[in-house]
Each structure stands twice: as C-alpha cells, then as structure tokens.
Design an enzyme around this catalytic site. Structure first.
Site, short mmCIF file in Angstrom:
data_model
loop_
_atom_site.label_atom_id
_atom_site.label_comp_id
_atom_site.label_asym_id
_atom_site.label_seq_id
_atom_site.Cartn_x
_atom_site.Cartn_y
_atom_site.Cartn_z
N CYS A 171 -0.32 4.29 -6.12
CA CYS A 171 -1.12 3.21 -5.53
C CYS A 171 -0.60 1.86 -6.01
CB CYS A 171 -2.59 3.38 -5.93
SG CYS A 171 -3.67 2.07 -5.35
N CYS A 173 0.85 -1.20 0.00
CA CYS A 173 0.00 0.00 0.00
C CYS A 173 0.88 1.24 0.00
CB CYS A 173 -0.91 0.01 1.22
SG CYS A 173 -1.96 1.50 1.33
#
EC number: 4.4.1.3
Length: 301
Positions: A230, A111
C-alpha cells in the site's frame, strides 16, 4: 602483451584514483541547467491528506516529482481492475502528460491497485513504469531465496486477493507459495481511514503497524524482508525497520531504485545530474492539470 585495465580497475592499477576521477569530471559550465531525473505519479481521482513518506507527498522524495490525476478513476474503480473506455483514455492522457509534457524519467502511481494496469501503462510510454512496489518482488525473492520468507503488507489482504493472477503474470511471482506471507492492516486501529479517504493519524496508527509487524515475525521467524504494498504504508516503514531490524521495501524505495538508473554516481558522474537539486517541487493539488469540464465532472470544492 600487457593487460590494459579500464574504468575503476585501471585507476586502481596505476593511473591513480584521484587523477582518474579528476579526468572524469564534466567540463566547467557544461550545462548548469541540465534537467534532473524526475518522477511522475499517476494519481487516483480522490482527495486525501498524504503524510510525509506517502507517495502523494512531494516531501517524500529527494528529486523532482510531478503529479497527474486520472479523472473518474476512483479508488473503488482502481481496486476493481476495470476501467471504462473514457477513464482508460484519461489514464493514457495522464501517462502521456507526465512523459511528454513534464519529461519525467520514471512513472509510478499513488495506489498499489494500479498494478492491475501495469501492462497497459507500458503501452503509453517507453519510460520505466512501476505501478506498484509489488514489482520489486522478483528481485527480493532472488536475493532472499526460498529459505527465507517475504512479508507483504497491504491495506486489506482480502481486497488484494483478486489481483493474484495479475501479479503472477506481470511479476512472475505466486504469493500463494510458502515463501510469502500476506499481511492485512485492515484491523489496525486508525488505518481504516485509508478506505474512507480520511487523514491518517501517524501517532495513532504507528503503534498498531509496529505491533502487527512484530506479531507476524513472531509467527514466522524465517521472514527476512518486508514489502509494503500500500502506498500509504511507507510513512511507517522507518518505525518497522527500527522495531524489527529487517529491511523494509515500499513504494518510495521502489521509486528511488528506478530513478537511480538515471543518476550518475556522485563520485565520478559525467552528466551533471549529481549536482545538488535545489529542492523545488511543482505545486500540486487535486484538480491540477485537468480541463475545466473535467473539474466540474469529477472534483468537488
């Protein structure tokens, strides 16, 4: 006194490249079981279905990868940038597990918001730590210069905002400068699944990501490179490259870059890491490598 050249220069100057490369080969049978360079991935305490190309999928890599979840570290907590003492200890344990138990060469995360904890992660290991592809920004900026712009694609540009000061401190980059363009994908049809932990539909989301990239470049024709922040965006990187003709950097590119520092040149390597990897990956599912009591606390069947 004659000039003595070493390395490749020496080979070209008179030794002969073929003979030089032959001498550089490791002795036969030196160590057929030598360990390949490997990647460690610190994972959030959540379950989602990663697409090929996602950091969460071992099929995204051409080298061994090991995963370790951090019990209690949910997406929401990671996004906030604040861990409780208990979760902080679990974070430390995860990194030390990957470092000492699995012996990985490089440690990353699944993440981009782990960038909040880049500095802390470095305290727990001497291995290279790159918690987010944002760590590539200084090199991209140096390569492109101030005449060109870098588009930073994120799942949600609004939620990325609070991390500004941390990125500035850790990477020496101020994305408020004119040479950076922040792009949020929160309005791309189907990409809202990222926030809810639902599976992404590749066929549904890809056209929207490509359309978004083309639109941003039309508005900023001086964009010279794209960075996917991302970790769930890399599955779309190839389509964006093909559609825009621009270089696209992401979490997979970042991991590859740092792994390459541990891998010999296949033309004249010395440590056998250039031998073909057999493709074996350690099987992983959410809840692996954690204690039973932690499974009961944090993992639902």
């Amino acid at each position: 006194m004659p000039l003595i050249l070493g390395g490749l220069a020496g080979a070209a100057a008179g030794y002969g490249a073929a003979a030089w490369l032959e001498r550089r080969k490791p002795p036969p049978g030196k160590d057929p079981n030598i360990k390949h360079a490997s990647l460690g991935v610190v994972r959030l305490d959540w379950h989602y279905h990663p697409l090929p190309g996602d950091v969460g999928s071992p099929d995204s890599f051409e080298y061994p990868v090991y995963y370790r979840a951090v019990p209690g570290l949910t997406f929401e907590i990671c996004q906030s940038g604040k861990m409780s003492p208990e979760i902080q200890q679990n974070f430390k344990d995860a990194i030390e597990f990957l470092d000492k138990e699995r012996g990985v060469s490089v440690i990353t995360s699944d993440c981009g918001f782990f960038m909040w904890f880049q500095k802390e992660a470095r305290l727990y290991t001497s291995k290279p730590v790159v918690m987010s592809s944002l760590a590539l920004l200084p090199s991209l900026h140096a390569a492109i210069g101030t005449d060109g712009k870098i588009a930073i694609f994120s799942a949600n540009s609004t939620s990325l905002g609070p991390m500004h000061d941390t990125v500035a401190k850790e990477c020496g980059v101020d994305w408020d400068e004119a040479c950076y363009v922040l792009v949020g994908c929160q309005d791309v049809e189907g990409f809202e699944a990222v926030a809810s932990g639902e599976p992404l539909d590749l066929e549904k989301v890809t056209p929207g990501i490509v359309r978004k990239a083309k639109q941003v470049i039309a508005e900023h024709p001086d964009i010279h490179a794209i960075l996917m922040e991302c970790t769930q965006l890399p599955p779309f990187s190839d389509d964006v490259r093909a559609a825009t003709g621009l270089p696209v950097y992401d979490a997979i590119v970042s991991a590859d870059f740092f792994i390459r520092g541990f891998v010999d040149n296949p033309r004249f390597g010395l440590n056998d890491w250039h031998r073909p990897w057999d493709g074996h990956q350690e099987k992983y599912k959410l809840g692996d490598n954690v204690q039973d009591k932690e499974k009961l606390l944090h993992y639902k069947p």
